[in-house]
Design a protein around this motif. Sequence first.
Motif, PDB file in Angstrom:
ATOM      1  N   ARG A 333       0.818  -1.216   0.000  1.00  0.00           N
ATOM      2  CA  ARG A 333       0.000   0.000   0.000  1.00  0.00           C
ATOM      3  C   ARG A 333       0.846   1.257   0.000  1.00  0.00           C
ATOM      4  N   LEU A 334       1.886   1.283   0.826  1.00  0.00           N
ATOM      5  CA  LEU A 334       2.704   2.498   0.911  1.00  0.00           C
ATOM      6  C   LEU A 334       3.868   2.471  -0.072  1.00  0.00           C
ATOM      7  N   GLU A 335       4.122   1.307  -0.676  1.00  0.00           N
ATOM      8  CA  GLU A 335       5.274   1.204  -1.557  1.00  0.00           C
ATOM      9  C   GLU A 335       4.903   1.501  -2.996  1.00  0.00           C
ATOM     10  N   GLU A 336       3.733   1.045  -3.426  1.00  0.00           N
ATOM     11  CA  GLU A 336       3.409   1.188  -4.837  1.00  0.00           C
ATOM     12  C   GLU A 336       1.999   1.713  -5.071  1.00  0.00           C
ATOM     13  N   GLY A 337       1.344   2.207  -4.006  1.00  0.00           N
ATOM     14  CA  GLY A 337       0.009   2.742  -4.186  1.00  0.00           C
ATOM     15  C   GLY A 337      -0.093   4.163  -3.669  1.00  0.00           C
ATOM     16  N   LEU A 338       0.085   4.297  -2.367  1.00  0.00           N
ATOM     17  CA  LEU A 338       0.015   5.619  -1.765  1.00  0.00           C
ATOM     18  C   LEU A 338       1.395   6.269  -1.759  1.00  0.00           C
ATOM     19  N   VAL A 339       1.399   7.580  -1.623  1.00  0.00           N
ATOM     20  CA  VAL A 339       2.657   8.324  -1.600  1.00  0.00           C
ATOM     21  C   VAL A 339       2.898   8.843  -0.184  1.00  0.00           C
ATOM     22  N   PRO A 340       3.787   8.209   0.573  1.00  0.00           N
ATOM     23  CA  PRO A 340       4.063   8.707   1.919  1.00  0.00           C
ATOM     24  C   PRO A 340       4.580  10.137   1.835  1.00  0.00           C
ATOM     25  N   GLY A 341       4.086  10.992   2.709  1.00  0.00           N
ATOM     26  CA  GLY A 341       4.496  12.395   2.670  1.00  0.00           C
ATOM     27  C   GLY A 341       3.399  13.273   2.083  1.00  0.00           C
ATOM     28  N   LEU A 342       2.478  12.679   1.327  1.00  0.00           N
ATOM     29  CA  LEU A 342       1.339  13.443   0.826  1.00  0.00           C
ATOM     30  C   LEU A 342       0.115  13.111   1.674  1.00  0.00           C
ATOM     31  N   GLU A 346      -4.373  15.568  -1.142  1.00  0.00           N
ATOM     32  CA  GLU A 346      -3.462  15.564  -2.288  1.00  0.00           C
ATOM     33  C   GLU A 346      -3.601  14.291  -3.117  1.00  0.00           C
ATOM     34  N   HIS A 347      -3.787  13.166  -2.424  1.00  0.00           N
ATOM     35  CA  HIS A 347      -3.991  11.907  -3.152  1.00  0.00           C
ATOM     36  C   HIS A 347      -5.254  11.963  -4.010  1.00  0.00           C
ATOM     37  N   ILE A 349      -6.757  14.551  -5.220  1.00  0.00           N
ATOM     38  CA  ILE A 349      -6.578  15.448  -6.369  1.00  0.00           C
ATOM     39  C   ILE A 349      -5.850  14.718  -7.488  1.00  0.00           C
ATOM     40  N   LEU A 350      -4.767  14.032  -7.123  1.00  0.00           N
ATOM     41  CA  LEU A 350      -3.986  13.326  -8.138  1.00  0.00           C
ATOM     42  C   LEU A 350      -4.814  12.248  -8.819  1.00  0.00           C
ATOM     43  N   LEU A 397      -7.007   3.738  -0.369  1.00  0.00           N
ATOM     44  CA  LEU A 397      -6.759   3.258  -1.737  1.00  0.00           C
ATOM     45  C   LEU A 397      -8.076   3.074  -2.481  1.00  0.00           C
TER      46      LEU A 397
ATOM     47  N   LEU B 214       2.107  19.580  -7.507  1.00  0.00           N
ATOM     48  CA  LEU B 214       1.682  18.439  -6.690  1.00  0.00           C
ATOM     49  C   LEU B 214       2.168  17.131  -7.306  1.00  0.00           C
ATOM     50  N   LYS B 221       8.343  11.900  -3.837  1.00  0.00           N
ATOM     51  CA  LYS B 221       8.166  11.129  -2.598  1.00  0.00           C
ATOM     52  C   LYS B 221       8.067   9.631  -2.879  1.00  0.00           C
ATOM     53  N   ASN B 222       7.465   9.272  -3.982  1.00  0.00           N
ATOM     54  CA  ASN B 222       7.381   7.847  -4.315  1.00  0.00           C
ATOM     55  C   ASN B 222       6.991   7.698  -5.796  1.00  0.00           C
ATOM     56  N   SER B 225       4.411   4.841  -6.712  1.00  0.00           N
ATOM     57  CA  SER B 225       3.023   5.133  -6.372  1.00  0.00           C
ATOM     58  C   SER B 225       2.465   6.228  -7.266  1.00  0.00           C
ATOM     59  N   TRP B 228       1.450   4.779 -10.389  1.00  0.00           N
ATOM     60  CA  TRP B 228       0.246   3.972 -10.200  1.00  0.00           C
ATOM     61  C   TRP B 228      -0.998   4.860 -10.181  1.00  0.00           C
TER      62      TRP B 228
END
Lengths: 487, 362
Positions: A333-342, A346-347, A349-350, A397, B214, B221-222, B225, B228
């Motif tokens: 989840r935090l490695e390839e899905g969510l962006v740690p630090g955001l 922000e998620h 919006i992206l 997610l 953004l 940061k990643n 992700s 993805w």
Amino acid sequence: MRLELKNIHKYFGSLHANDDISLTVESGTIYGLLGENGAGKSTLMKVLSGFIHREGGEILLDGKSVEFKSPAEAIRAGVGMLHQDPLDLPPLRVLDNFLLGREDGFLQDRSKALADLKKYSAQFGFDIAPDALVSALTVGERQQLEIMRLLSLGAKILIFDEPTTGISLPQKIKLFETLRLLAKQGMTVIFVTHKLEDAQDLCGKVTVLRLGKVTGEVTRPFTTDQLVKLMFGQSLAASQRETIALGEPVLELRDLCVADFRLRVPNINLQVRAAEVIGLAGIEGSGQRLFLRACAGLDRPAGGELWINGAKINRQAYHRFLDSGIVYLPAGRLEEGLVPGLNLTEHLILAKRSKEFFVNWNLAQTQAQERIKEYSIRGAPESRVEALSGGNQQRALLALLQPNLKLILLEHPTRGLDIESTMWVWRQLLERRRRGTAIVFASADLDEIFEYSDRILVFSGGRVAKALNAKETSVTQLGELIGGKGL
Amino acid sequence: MTKNFWTNLVWGVGPIILGLILTTLALVAVGANPLQAYQSMWNGAFGNTAKFGDLILVWVPLLLASVGLLITFTAGLWNIGIEGQIVMGAIFTAWAARAFDFPSIILIPLLFLAGMLGGALWALLAGVLKTYGKVHEIFGGLGLNFIATAVTLYLIIGPWKLPGIASTSGTESFRPAAWLPTLPGLSVGPIEITVALVSLVLVYFALRGTLWGLKLKAIGKNTRSAFWIGVPTTRYMLGAFALCGVFAGMAGTVQAIGVWHRLIPSISGGYGYLGILVVLLSGFQALGVPFVAFFFSAVSKGSVALPLDLNIDSSLGGVLQGIIVLLVVLSQGVRARWQRASAAARVDSTILAAPVTRAAEE
């Protein structure tokens, strides 16, 4: 060397990975340790070989209690482990690897080491050039090198963790020959596997683990059926679900082949229809992840054709899959899905993938607030995702997914979640399914597979079985397929 | 004042004070009077209006380079190649200054455009090497820096050499129309100051308020992700490189037509590398950049006076800058470690100690 484990306990956080495990292995035998993913086999063996520390219990070698702080100490006491991915140094040469772990002092005696290597090679009939680079060897040859290295360091108990996963059939035959020879020489061989046939071929005694506990112990002669029952339990009830009429084909695979550097799964044929749920079963690393990523357009397949909504995909471009309403939910989840630090806003919006230039932060904030409520995420719009719990990360997610998707591909959708979050995740998925979204998911949990799938696709040893109708499949059948029998 | 405020203050100012103490010790070790040395540096930087103008002329290119680096750092890229991008900006500017004979009002904007183009192309090269060639941007950038310097030298002693002699001191001076106008009595003028400040403001808002910013942040940061979620990572990384190159190129333009009025071998002034330190010290935040850049400019400019006044080598300025950056970064590392340790201690006191590790999956 006689080995006894008494009441071993090991926790990872709240997970009880080894729950009061006791077993005894006599020298000169081949002993099998069988179980599914997550049964606790590797954990137990890592405890035994000094890689990780136990939280309770006792290890006895020839009746004497021992305590290992590191793998080096374990080797000195005579316990050596061959890991699933051999822990050697591929950029170095064979002889250099063979010398690793020796305590000769500062200067190495290379000529003696060379003589040793030749002696062991002759003994077992191995044929590895001492000056070859390890990176040029096959996995089977690397195992052979590792066996010789451990023996030269004085190992009397040899642990093999899933040694038949990455090797060819001739190499497997050679490996089994070697293991029998080792046992005949008085070594203690522990063979960790999930493959029923391997256990049956090789082991005099087999202990089965399930969910961190010993479920049973069998001695020759035993049947596959006995093993399957011990491995998977009998708790699986037939699922009761509402039947939903399936729609048009969403995704079609024709002779698809997925591959990476160590695994190749050819000839996958499958048609996924709207509102259909397909479960991918099999031991982890049998190609499910490669399959999911290829279907989501994240990795290029090694061959075959991929059709989406009746159109053949020629150029693999991830954004086109997203545009077609096909998404993949990764397990990391935090490695390839969510962006740690955001944060959550922000998620969101992206994930909208809008074309606007300026961000309307106020609007985004309000929308995020709504989405957080709708998906009952315990967090605020400005919460950073790494601060959320696993269950809330999974909710986040899911909250990123757009409405009206055609197909959702999921990897371990409920791994590590508590029961409440697990139920919630499936309610969400089934709700989307009711609106026509097809779902393909990989899981290590057979209960989950049986509970939710219409059809089941079994991955095992580089092959994929023909999709099974979940209602007409028994646990034994599935267990045998996963164990590589009848494929 | 909260406890948090004071902790932050100690962690922020502590390393700078410690840096001054260490530099003072170094001064004592070489037998110099530290007070005199600092006095001399202060006078060198702020002694009179002309000196202050010189200081601003250092600040402008340094600020432009740092502003560019904010973009690449946001995208998680270590654009070490910025030195070469400044050099290429200067080379393109020099070429245009030699080639075109227009009045200032047309020529100077044209020269800036030339510099921007040069920097952007050179940066894009590093970006292509990274995204398509799998060459890490640090190595690619470093290589391109050497090439850019070599090209400068070749031009200076080759095609653009002074009439009659081949000297590494530089090319002929550009025609006066190409010179940036200066304020009376100063070496610095209004154009470059405006350019630098506008650049800072634009980049600040672009990184903060736009979807573009953004997306860059997500990539930084990643990257996996971000991809993805649907961010076209390759395109955005290339864009970040090119845009950083644009600002670096402008720094090169200022160096060429504002400072030296010709092309010289060390045209970049080392502001690319110094800019990396500036951004590091600002904690990658745009708001801190102009102040840190000002401080660094003052130290650089001030230390030039040292050999004249006190017979101490001017590299002392570099020592001071280097020590402070090292200490700030070090203190951040120590702080993170310290916080992790205390967080772990808190978790330990509850029953479930370790987080679920990957090993648990086996």
